[in-house]
Motif scaffolding. Structure first.
Motif, PDB file in Angstrom:
ATOM      1  N   ILE A   1       4.001 -30.238   6.890  1.00 33.16           N
ATOM      2  CA  ILE A   1       4.127 -31.461   6.084  1.00 33.16           C
ATOM      3  C   ILE A   1       2.769 -32.150   5.922  1.00 33.16           C
ATOM      4  CG2 ILE A   1       5.239 -33.744   5.989  1.00 33.16           C
ATOM      5  CD1 ILE A   1       7.438 -32.411   7.846  1.00 33.16           C
ATOM      6  N   PRO A   2       2.379 -32.480   4.692  1.00 32.03           N
ATOM      7  CA  PRO A   2       1.150 -33.244   4.478  1.00 32.03           C
ATOM      8  C   PRO A   2       1.246 -34.597   5.173  1.00 32.03           C
ATOM      9  CG  PRO A   2       1.970 -32.358   2.401  1.00 32.03           C
ATOM     10  CD  PRO A   2       3.041 -32.130   3.419  1.00 32.03           C
ATOM     11  N   ASN A   3       0.136 -35.033   5.774  1.00 34.55           N
ATOM     12  CA  ASN A   3       0.163 -36.244   6.601  1.00 34.55           C
ATOM     13  C   ASN A   3      -0.921 -37.236   6.161  1.00 34.55           C
ATOM     14  OD1 ASN A   3      -2.331 -35.363   7.731  1.00 34.55           O
ATOM     15  ND2 ASN A   3      -1.183 -33.935   9.015  1.00 34.55           N
ATOM     16  N   ASP A   4      -1.032 -38.338   6.920  1.00 37.34           N
ATOM     17  CA  ASP A   4      -1.950 -39.413   6.510  1.00 37.34           C
ATOM     18  C   ASP A   4      -3.419 -38.994   6.558  1.00 37.34           C
ATOM     19  OD1 ASP A   4       0.236 -40.927   6.033  1.00 37.34           O
ATOM     20  OD2 ASP A   4       0.098 -42.144   7.855  1.00 37.34           O
ATOM     21  N   LEU A   5      -3.753 -38.067   7.455  1.00 34.88           N
ATOM     22  CA  LEU A   5      -5.137 -37.569   7.495  1.00 34.88           C
ATOM     23  C   LEU A   5      -5.437 -36.787   6.206  1.00 34.88           C
ATOM     24  CD1 LEU A   5      -7.688 -37.388   9.305  1.00 34.88           C
ATOM     25  CD2 LEU A   5      -6.792 -35.190  10.155  1.00 34.88           C
ATOM     26  N   ASN A   6      -4.449 -36.033   5.744  1.00 35.90           N
ATOM     27  CA  ASN A   6      -4.613 -35.299   4.482  1.00 35.90           C
ATOM     28  C   ASN A   6      -4.756 -36.272   3.312  1.00 35.90           C
ATOM     29  OD1 ASN A   6      -1.903 -33.104   5.543  1.00 35.90           O
ATOM     30  ND2 ASN A   6      -4.062 -32.999   6.134  1.00 35.90           N
TER      31      ASN A   6
ATOM     32  N   GLU B   1      -5.290 -27.544  -1.975  1.00 32.61           N
ATOM     33  CA  GLU B   1      -5.237 -26.331  -1.162  1.00 32.61           C
ATOM     34  C   GLU B   1      -4.001 -25.528  -1.564  1.00 32.61           C
ATOM     35  OE1 GLU B   1      -4.436 -29.565   1.706  1.00 32.61           O
ATOM     36  OE2 GLU B   1      -3.953 -27.900   3.018  1.00 32.61           O
ATOM     37  N   ALA B   2      -4.075 -24.220  -1.379  1.00 38.95           N
ATOM     38  CA  ALA B   2      -2.935 -23.355  -1.677  1.00 38.95           C
ATOM     39  C   ALA B   2      -1.716 -23.848  -0.891  1.00 38.95           C
ATOM     40  CB  ALA B   2      -3.270 -21.922  -1.301  1.00 38.95           C
ATOM     41  N   THR B   3      -0.588 -23.968  -1.571  1.00 40.67           N
ATOM     42  CA  THR B   3       0.596 -24.606  -0.991  1.00 40.67           C
ATOM     43  C   THR B   3       1.804 -23.688  -1.133  1.00 40.67           C
ATOM     44  OG1 THR B   3      -0.315 -26.767  -1.526  1.00 40.67           O
ATOM     45  CG2 THR B   3       2.046 -26.659  -1.114  1.00 40.67           C
ATOM     46  N   GLN B   4       2.452 -23.397  -0.007  1.00 40.94           N
ATOM     47  CA  GLN B   4       3.518 -22.392  -0.072  1.00 40.94           C
ATOM     48  C   GLN B   4       4.725 -22.897  -0.856  1.00 40.94           C
ATOM     49  OE1 GLN B   4       2.228 -22.324   3.451  1.00 40.94           O
ATOM     50  NE2 GLN B   4       3.687 -23.549   4.576  1.00 40.94           N
ATOM     51  N   ILE B   5       5.202 -22.060  -1.754  1.00 44.84           N
ATOM     52  CA  ILE B   5       6.307 -22.426  -2.643  1.00 44.84           C
ATOM     53  C   ILE B   5       7.658 -22.294  -1.955  1.00 44.84           C
ATOM     54  CG2 ILE B   5       5.053 -21.893  -4.763  1.00 44.84           C
ATOM     55  CD1 ILE B   5       6.618 -19.193  -4.828  1.00 44.84           C
ATOM     56  N   SER B   6       7.681 -21.590  -0.827  1.00 45.58           N
ATOM     57  CA  SER B   6       8.940 -21.321  -0.124  1.00 45.58           C
ATOM     58  C   SER B   6       8.573 -20.921   1.300  1.00 45.58           C
ATOM     59  CB  SER B   6       9.664 -20.141  -0.794  1.00 45.58           C
ATOM     60  OG  SER B   6       8.855 -18.965  -0.662  1.00 45.58           O
ATOM     61  N   PRO B   7       9.544 -20.934   2.233  1.00 46.56           N
ATOM     62  CA  PRO B   7       9.228 -20.457   3.584  1.00 46.56           C
ATOM     63  C   PRO B   7       8.683 -19.024   3.553  1.00 46.56           C
ATOM     64  CG  PRO B   7      11.324 -21.623   3.580  1.00 46.56           C
ATOM     65  CD  PRO B   7      10.902 -21.497   2.133  1.00 46.56           C
TER      66      PRO B   7
ATOM     67  N   HIS C   1       8.421 -27.208  -0.455  1.00 45.17           N
ATOM     68  CA  HIS C   1       9.807 -26.762  -0.591  1.00 45.17           C
ATOM     69  C   HIS C   1      10.793 -27.596   0.209  1.00 45.17           C
ATOM     70  CE1 HIS C   1       9.106 -24.728   3.266  1.00 45.17           C
ATOM     71  NE2 HIS C   1       7.984 -24.300   2.745  1.00 45.17           N
ATOM     72  N   SER C   2      10.334 -28.661   0.890  1.00 38.98           N
ATOM     73  CA  SER C   2      11.274 -29.520   1.626  1.00 38.98           C
ATOM     74  C   SER C   2      11.082 -30.973   1.173  1.00 38.98           C
ATOM     75  CB  SER C   2      11.014 -29.433   3.138  1.00 38.98           C
ATOM     76  OG  SER C   2       9.868 -30.185   3.502  1.00 38.98           O
ATOM     77  N   PRO C   3      12.115 -31.810   1.353  1.00 39.48           N
ATOM     78  CA  PRO C   3      11.985 -33.226   0.971  1.00 39.48           C
ATOM     79  C   PRO C   3      10.841 -33.911   1.710  1.00 39.48           C
ATOM     80  CG  PRO C   3      14.282 -32.692   1.454  1.00 39.48           C
ATOM     81  CD  PRO C   3      13.478 -31.483   1.820  1.00 39.48           C
ATOM     82  N   GLU C   4      10.627 -33.557   2.973  1.00 39.70           N
ATOM     83  CA  GLU C   4       9.551 -34.181   3.752  1.00 39.70           C
ATOM     84  C   GLU C   4       8.179 -33.806   3.183  1.00 39.70           C
ATOM     85  OE1 GLU C   4      12.024 -32.297   5.069  1.00 39.70           O
ATOM     86  OE2 GLU C   4      13.254 -33.908   5.929  1.00 39.70           O
ATOM     87  N   GLN C   5       8.049 -32.557   2.759  1.00 36.87           N
ATOM     88  CA  GLN C   5       6.772 -32.125   2.158  1.00 36.87           C
ATOM     89  C   GLN C   5       6.538 -32.851   0.832  1.00 36.87           C
ATOM     90  OE1 GLN C   5       7.602 -27.944   1.933  1.00 36.87           O
ATOM     91  NE2 GLN C   5       6.928 -27.526   4.030  1.00 36.87           N
ATOM     92  N   ILE C   6       7.590 -32.971   0.029  1.00 38.00           N
ATOM     93  CA  ILE C   6       7.451 -33.663  -1.264  1.00 38.00           C
ATOM     94  C   ILE C   6       7.013 -35.112  -1.018  1.00 38.00           C
ATOM     95  CG2 ILE C   6       8.713 -34.500  -3.299  1.00 38.00           C
ATOM     96  CD1 ILE C   6      10.485 -31.925  -3.013  1.00 38.00           C
ATOM     97  N   ALA C   7       7.629 -35.759  -0.020  1.00 35.87           N
ATOM     98  CA  ALA C   7       7.271 -37.153   0.284  1.00 35.87           C
ATOM     99  C   ALA C   7       5.828 -37.242   0.776  1.00 35.87           C
ATOM    100  CB  ALA C   7       8.235 -37.719   1.333  1.00 35.87           C
ATOM    101  N   GLY C   8       5.399 -36.280   1.572  1.00 37.20           N
ATOM    102  CA  GLY C   8       4.019 -36.266   2.062  1.00 37.20           C
ATOM    103  C   GLY C   8       3.027 -36.110   0.917  1.00 37.20           C
ATOM    104  N   TRP C   9       3.314 -35.192   0.012  1.00 33.79           N
ATOM    105  CA  TRP C   9       2.433 -34.984  -1.147  1.00 33.79           C
ATOM    106  C   TRP C   9       2.413 -36.206  -2.058  1.00 33.79           C
ATOM    107  CZ3 TRP C   9      -1.361 -31.841  -1.217  1.00 33.79           C
ATOM    108  CH2 TRP C   9      -1.288 -30.577  -0.620  1.00 33.79           C
ATOM    109  N   LYS C  10       3.553 -36.926  -2.154  1.00 31.36           N
ATOM    110  CA  LYS C  10       3.615 -38.107  -3.037  1.00 31.36           C
ATOM    111  C   LYS C  10       2.585 -39.152  -2.591  1.00 31.36           C
ATOM    112  CE  LYS C  10       5.740 -40.541  -6.334  1.00 31.36           C
ATOM    113  NZ  LYS C  10       4.863 -41.702  -6.391  1.00 31.36           N
TER     114      LYS C  10
END
Ligand code: PHB
Length: 363
Positions: free
Chosen positions: A37-42, A58-64, A76-85
Motif C-alpha cells: 500500500i502506498p503510504n505517507d512517505l511515498n 513506479e511500476a505498479t502491479q495490476i493484480s496479485p 488492485h485493492s481499496p487500500e491501495q487506491i486510497a493510498g494512491w489518491k
C-alpha cells in the motif's frame, strides 16, 4: 546552454505540459506491508518531484499475480487506491501531472510472492536465467513459470482493464502500459520468451496481439489521449532476446497507430547500470512511424535532451536516476545548477534515507 525547447510548452495527448522533462517510472520498493500500500512517505517523495512536466509512477502491479518484487505497490485493492489518491492529490496541489504505470511481471516473480504459492505465469515455460527474485525473505532463484493457456489471456487483459479503472478512481491523469524491460507483455512480444503455437505466438502479428488487446481495454477505460506505452526494443534485462527487434517494433507501432495513443515511451538505453550500453538501433525510424508523441529515455543530460528535441528526434525526455537524487531536477537543469549524486545503495527498499532526503536548491 540555452534550453529553449526543453522549457517550452507542449501537448501530450489530453494534457498541456509546461516543459519537456518527464519523471521516468522508478521502482523504489517502499510501500507499506502487508498489502503493498502506498503510504505517507511515498506521498512526500512524489510531492517533492511534482515540478516534472509529467510524473510516471513506479511500476505498479495490476493484480496479485502481477507482483514480482517485495515492497512494490499495487492498484488492485481499496487500500491501495486510497493510498494512491493521496499521492495524486498532492501532485495536483503542486500543479503537477501524473500517469500510473500498469505492470504485470509475468515470469519475473517467485511462487513465494504469488497467491497460494502458485507458480508465476508467462507465455512459455522458460525461466529467467540471470539474477534472482527479490522477495520479502531475501533473494531467491527464479523458477520455471507456468505457460498461460490460450483461454486465460482474456483474464490477463481484464486485469489491465480493472487496474485502469482503479487508477481512474485514484485520481490519475492517465496510465502507461508497461510493455518493456522483460515483463509480461514484452515476454509475449520477443521471440526468445514466446514459443507459443497458438494465436499469441509465432508470427509478429501473433506476438503483438496481447499488447493490442490490452491497449484496447485500457483505452476503452481512459480514452486514447490519456494512455501511453513503454517499450524497450533493444533491452536484454531479465534475460530477454529478440531476433528481429526492428521488424517487431516497426510492426507494433503500425498496429498501435489506429489507437491514437498520447505517446510511446522508448527505453533507448537501460539506465539501471551506470554504464549505458550504446547501440545503433534506429529509434528515429520508430519515432517517424508513430502518430503521437515520443518520450525518449536513457542516460540523457539537459544538453543531450535539448539536442534531441532540436533534432526533432523526440518530444519529451524522461529522466530516471537524476530524479531520484534531484527532487527539483527541472529547476536545476534550467539554472545550470549542480546535480546531487545518487546513492545506488538506497535505490531499492528502506526508509526516507536516499528517498525523501535529497535536498532541493535553496531559493
Ligand atoms: C526493477 O525493479 O529493477 C525494475 C522494475 C521495472 C522496470 C525496470 C526495473 O521496468
Amino acid at each position: 546552454m540555452a534550453f529553449d525547447l526543453l522549457f517550452s510548452e507542449k501537448k501530450l495527448g489530453a494534457l498541456t505540459l509546461p516543459h519537456r522533462i518527464v519523471m521516468a517510472p522508478l521502482t523504489r520498493s517502499r510501500s507499506s506491508q502487508p498489502g503493498d500500500i502506498p503510504n505517507d512517505l511515498n506521498v512526500e517523495y512524489y510531492k517533492q518531484r511534482a515540478s516534472a512536466a509529467l510524473i510516471i509512477t513506479e511500476a505498479t502491479q495490476i493484480s496479485p499475480q502481477g507482483k514480482g518484487y517485495a515492497y512494490t505497490p499495487g492498484i488492485h485493492s481499496p487500500e491501495q487506491i486510497a493510498g494512491w489518491k493521496k499521492i495524486t492529490d498532492a501532485i495536483h496541489q503542486q500543479g503537477g501531472h501524473v500517469f500510473m504505470q500498469l505492470w504485470h511481471v509475468g515470469r519475473v516473480s517467485h511462487s513465494i510472492l504469488q497467491a497460494d504459492g502458485q507458480l508465476p505465469v508467462a507465455p512459455s515455460a522458460l525461466a529467467v536465467t540471470e539474477g534472482q527474485a527479490f522477495t520479502e525473505t531475501g533473494m531467491l532463484d527464479f523458477e520455471t513459470p507456468r505457460a498461460l493457456e490460450t483461454g486465460e489471456i482474456s483474464g490477463i487483459v481484464d486485469q489491465y482493464r480493472q487496474a485502469a479503472l482503479n487508477a481512474k478512481q485514484a485520481g490519475f491523469d492517465g496510465v502507461e502500459i508497461h510493455a518493456a524491460n522483460g515483463y509480461l507483455l514484452e515476454q509475449f512480444l520477443k521471440d526468445g520468451t514466446n514459443k507459443r503455437t497458438d494465436r499469441y505466438g509465432g508470427s509478429v502479428e501473433n506476438r503483438v496481439r496481447i499488447v493490442l488487446e490490452v491497449t484496447q481495454a485500457v483505452t476503452d477505460v481512459w480514452g486514447s489521449d490519456r494512455v501511453g506505452i513503454r517499450l524497450s526494443p533493444t533491452g536484454t534485462f531479465n534475460s530477454m532476446t529478440e531476433s528481429d527487434p526492428f521488424g517487431l517494433y516497426s510492426h507494433l507501432i503500425e498496429q498501435l497507430n489506429p489507437f491514437n495513443l498520447a505517446y510511446i515511451h522508448l527505453v533507448e538505453r537501460f539506465g539501471i547500470s551506470k554504464e549505458a550500453d550504446d547501440n545503433d538501433f534506429d529509434f528515429v525510424h520508430l519515432r517517424k512511424l508513430f502518430n503521437g508523441a515520443y518520450i525518449a529515455n536513457g542516460g540523457y543530460s539537459g544538453e543531450t535532451a535539448e539536442q534531441s528535441l532540436t533534432a526533432n528526434e523526440s518530444d519529451f525526455i524522461a529522466f530516471g536516476v537524476p530524479f531520484i537524487a534531484n527532487p527539483d531536477l527541472p529547476a536545476r537543469i534550467q539554472k545550470g545548477a549542480e546535480l546531487n549524486t545518487p546513492d545506488f545503495d538506497t535505490f531499492y527498499g528502506g526508509d526516507a534515507k536516499g528517498y525523501t532526503d535529497y535536498p532541493a536548491l535553496k531559493s
